[in-house]
Design an enzyme around this catalytic site. Structure first.
Site, mmCIF file in Angstrom:
data_model
loop_
_atom_site.group_PDB
_atom_site.id
_atom_site.type_symbol
_atom_site.label_atom_id
_atom_site.label_comp_id
_atom_site.label_asym_id
_atom_site.label_seq_id
_atom_site.Cartn_x
_atom_site.Cartn_y
_atom_site.Cartn_z
ATOM 1 N N ARG A 170 0.779 -1.235 0.000
ATOM 2 C CA ARG A 170 0.000 0.000 0.000
ATOM 3 C C ARG A 170 0.814 1.290 0.000
ATOM 4 N NH1 ARG A 170 -5.262 -0.524 3.631
ATOM 5 N NH2 ARG A 170 -3.831 -0.170 5.328
ATOM 6 N N ASP A 171 2.132 1.214 -0.242
ATOM 7 C CA ASP A 171 2.929 2.438 -0.410
ATOM 8 C C ASP A 171 4.184 2.142 -1.213
ATOM 9 O OD1 ASP A 171 3.520 5.136 -0.232
ATOM 10 O OD2 ASP A 171 4.462 4.979 1.745
ATOM 11 N N ILE A 172 3.996 1.500 -2.363
ATOM 12 C CA ILE A 172 5.138 1.193 -3.216
ATOM 13 C C ILE A 172 5.532 2.457 -3.974
ATOM 14 C CG2 ILE A 172 5.958 -0.182 -5.171
ATOM 15 C CD1 ILE A 172 3.876 -2.327 -4.249
#
Length: 140
Positions: free
Chosen positions: A36-38
């Site tokens: 959820r935060d690549i």
């Protein structure tokens, strides 16, 4: 990876890096875990110069009590458009960003979008999707 805006690594270097990154994300997804935060800042290199995905602060296993959508997940420019929407209030004509619009989304698919956005920045040095530019476009 350091800030790549304005200077990409090119296609060949990006391909070599992303092969390992994709294997890491596939492993997570096989366990039903979404990152959820690549983004490039969350990919570092170990002593053998192999890329490693870091910062699992917003990651989660699918299902359970925690909602898939959260206001702290993702980074502008790397979030998929189904999470970030831009709207114009018909009564006031005010343009606003409506983040996490209450719609359902698949966080595993959101990771894939973020991987694509990260690869694009890695190759070209440019963001492929800029939420601020989208707001400015609607203001015209």
């Amino acid at each position: 990876m350091p800030n790549l805006i304005g200077r990409g690594l090119g296609e060949l270097n990006s391909k070599l890096i992303f092969f390992d990154v994709l294997q890491g994300i596939k492993y997570l997804h096989d366990q039903d875990i979404s990152h959820r935060d690549i983004k490039p800042d969350n990919i570092v290199f170990n002593d053998d110069f192999k890329p490693v995905v870091i910062d699992f602060g917003t990651s989660r296993k699918s299902g359970g009590d925690i909602p898939d959508i959260c206001p702290k997940c993702g980074t502008k420019g790397y979030r998929p458009p189904e999470i970030f929407t831009i709207s114009k209030d018909s009564q006031t004509n005010v343009i606003f960003s409506n983040i996490y619009n209450g719609r359902q989304y698949d966080p595993l698919k959101a990771d894939i979008f973020s991987l694509g956005a990260t690869l694009f920045v890695t190759v070209t040095g440019k963001l492929c999707f800029n939420e601020i530019e989208e707001l400015n476009y609607l203001r015209k």
